[in-house]
Design a protein around this motif. Structure first.
Motif, PDB file in Angstrom:
ATOM      1  N   CYS A  43       6.556 -22.494 -32.964  1.00  0.00           N
ATOM      2  CA  CYS A  43       5.728 -22.207 -31.785  1.00  0.00           C
ATOM      3  C   CYS A  43       5.408 -20.715 -31.711  1.00  0.00           C
ATOM      4  O   CYS A  43       6.271 -19.863 -31.927  1.00  0.00           O
ATOM      5  N   CYS A  51      -1.825 -25.722 -24.623  1.00  0.00           N
ATOM      6  CA  CYS A  51      -1.038 -26.950 -24.491  1.00  0.00           C
ATOM      7  C   CYS A  51      -0.639 -27.202 -23.043  1.00  0.00           C
ATOM      8  O   CYS A  51      -0.553 -28.356 -22.601  1.00  0.00           O
ATOM      9  N   GLU A 101      -0.616 -31.584 -28.149  1.00  0.00           N
ATOM     10  CA  GLU A 101      -0.570 -31.261 -29.571  1.00  0.00           C
ATOM     11  C   GLU A 101      -1.967 -31.132 -30.178  1.00  0.00           C
ATOM     12  O   GLU A 101      -2.147 -30.417 -31.168  1.00  0.00           O
ATOM     13  N   GLU A 102      -2.934 -31.798 -29.586  1.00  0.00           N
ATOM     14  CA  GLU A 102      -4.298 -31.704 -30.110  1.00  0.00           C
ATOM     15  C   GLU A 102      -4.847 -30.283 -29.986  1.00  0.00           C
ATOM     16  O   GLU A 102      -5.614 -29.834 -30.843  1.00  0.00           O
ATOM     17  N   CYS A 104      -2.895 -27.521 -29.749  1.00  0.00           N
ATOM     18  CA  CYS A 104      -1.930 -26.538 -30.251  1.00  0.00           C
ATOM     19  C   CYS A 104      -2.612 -25.618 -31.269  1.00  0.00           C
ATOM     20  O   CYS A 104      -3.385 -26.067 -32.130  1.00  0.00           O
ATOM     21  N   ARG A 106      -1.392 -24.193 -33.765  1.00  0.00           N
ATOM     22  CA  ARG A 106      -0.992 -24.588 -35.115  1.00  0.00           C
ATOM     23  C   ARG A 106      -1.846 -25.757 -35.632  1.00  0.00           C
ATOM     24  O   ARG A 106      -2.186 -25.819 -36.806  1.00  0.00           O
ATOM     25  N   GLU A 107      -2.185 -26.676 -34.742  1.00  0.00           N
ATOM     26  CA  GLU A 107      -3.040 -27.802 -35.122  1.00  0.00           C
ATOM     27  C   GLU A 107      -4.421 -27.298 -35.496  1.00  0.00           C
ATOM     28  O   GLU A 107      -4.998 -27.704 -36.513  1.00  0.00           O
ATOM     29  N   PRO A 113       0.410 -29.594 -35.733  1.00  0.00           N
ATOM     30  CA  PRO A 113       0.836 -28.954 -34.488  1.00  0.00           C
ATOM     31  C   PRO A 113       2.345 -28.815 -34.387  1.00  0.00           C
ATOM     32  O   PRO A 113       3.103 -29.452 -35.130  1.00  0.00           O
TER      33      PRO A 113
END
Length: 441
Positions: A43, A51, A101-102, A104, A106-107, A113
């Motif tokens: 994270c 998020c 998570e969609e 995020c 990272r995603e 994510p």
């Protein structure tokens, strides 16, 4: 859904007990301590994290993940529960792939994510296992609130009201509290009796009495509740199921998917649960997917979901659709039921192909048939027993009399998700509290 001479194809024990036990084991196993630390380390702890905005209950996700990363999972659980008192169940059933998570970072950057849902489960499960209930009830206010419906909305509302010192009586028509969490989701998403364990944990706040087997309109009335309570919250859900409106839908073997899922959730020995050899599920939402996948896990040989619009219009997420197909479920889109065929019991379902035009869905004139000895209807639910004095809009409660609030699936303004119901119940409780204490909203 019991077997009968009219439905000889619907039988129990299509699979041995050990195979069924494996099939219905925890679909997403929990993280252990090391895995949680590794997942938390991914994270970025974003400022103005997207998020948080995507979470219907606005959990401070970067904060609780940082708390896990620093070895204080119990503090992380408190952060979660402050916004979402049913955070343990939501960690299991939320479509995180289309929510937190969609979005995020990272995603977006890497296509992978941070595992927010699994981290949320790690924190809440660990804290519950250690007996932590980090909330202390305020002094009693002398005010009483009736909550109708012990589902996610009603439970969230009841807990927040009790936290503020009000006395709460929850009236539930079923024999158990829990609502959707207990009766309406796939068993492999919530194993080990977790739904009831979470209800028992929630009630530790005190000040909440649950009365089961009590139904609005049959055993109690809105006027009666208003005469004995200072306020009423309605979290009555959607009790009816839409009809197929196709000839033959009353044949043996045609069942509401919600009833099938509820029966499955309450069956202690799944080898006794009858299932067909050729199962057809009509619908495109999560209920359709849950019914279809569990049919396959019980031993149905051929399971097909049929949805009237294109696959991109299915309300079940892409992740859930992929899960269904990986379990061996076939998905047919752009087709609607025309008739259910069979001599007393269903043997085939006839469908007509549909075109989604500017004028709406239109039949193309082409039809096909699917062999079926069991059909599950999952084409949406409807509100039953709307309370007197309420105004409906789109089949859901839009306006209510004075001193009455509502939330969850029986109202509009959100997706029919556990997490949305929790948010609506929590927020209604805050409004009720201000009203009872004479504070202008």
């Amino acid at each position: 859904m019991t077997n009968s001479p009219l439905t000889p194809g619907i039988v129990p024990s299509r699979l041995p007990a050990d195979r069924i036990a494996r099939n219905f084991a925890d679909h997403t196993p929990p993280l252990d301590g090391h895995e949680a630390l590794v997942a938390a380390d991914r994270c970025y702890f974003c400022h103005d994290a997207p998020c948080v905005t995507a979470c219907p209950t606005s959990i401070d996700i970067p904060l609780f993940i940082r708390q896990i990363a620093t070895g204080t999972a119990e503090s992380a659980a408190t952060t979660i529960w402050t916004q979402n008192i049913l955070g343990g169940m939501c960690a299991r059933v939320c479509p995180t792939e289309t929510l937190c998570e969609e979005v995020c970072v990272r995603e977006v950057a890497e296509g992978k994510p941070v595992e927010i849902g699994r981290l949320q489960r790690f924190a809440t499960d660990r804290a519950m296992a250690r007996g932590l209930h980090p909330f202390v009830r305020a002094p009693r206010t002398g005010k009483s609130v009736a909550v109708v419906g012990a589902g996610p909305a009603g439970l969230a509302c009841a807990h927040r009201l009790a936290l503020h010192g009000h006395d709460v009586v929850v009236y539930e028509r079923r024999a158990k509290a829990g609502g959707l969490n207990e009766f309406g989701i796939a068993s492999y998403k919530s194993t080990g009796g977790f739904a009831q364990a979470e209800v028992d944990w929630l009630l530790q706040i005190g000040g909440i009495t649950i009365k089961t087997g009590v139904e609005l309109g049959r055993d109690i009335t809105l006027d009666g509740l208003l005469s004995t309570h200072d306020a009423v919250f309605l979290g009555i859900g959607l009790g009816g199921v839409n009809a197929l409106r196709a000839p033959g839908e009353d044949k043996a073997g045609v069942t509401d998917a919600v009833d099938f899922i509820a029966e499955l959730r309450q069956t202690t020995d799944l080898t006794t649960l009858p299932i067909g050899r050729d199962v057809v599920v009509i619908g495109g939402g999560m209920t359709a997917v849950d019914a279809a996948v569990q049919s396959k896990l019980l031993g149905a040989e051929n399971v097909t979901i049929v949805y009237r619009r294109g696959q991109e219009r299915m309300s079940a997420s892409g992740y859930e659709q992929d899960h269904a197909t990986s379990a061996g479920v076939r998905i047919i889109c752009n087709a609607a039921p025309v008739a259910v065929h069979g001599n007393g019991a269903v043997r085939e379902v006839e469908f007509g192909y549909m075109a989604d035009t500017p004028a709406g869905l239109q039949p193309t004139g082409e039809t096909f048939r699917l062999k079926a000895d069991q059909v599950f209807k999952a084409i949406g639910q409807t509100l039953t027993g709307a309370p007197d004095g309420s105004t409906l809009e789109g089949g859901k409660i839009a306006a209510l009399p004075a001193r009455v609030w509502a939330g969850g699936d029986c109202t509009g303004g959100g997706e029919d998700l556990t997490v949305t119901a929790v948010a609506q119940g929590r927020d209604a409780a805050e409004d009720i509290h201000l009203a009872l204490m004479g504070v202008a909203g």
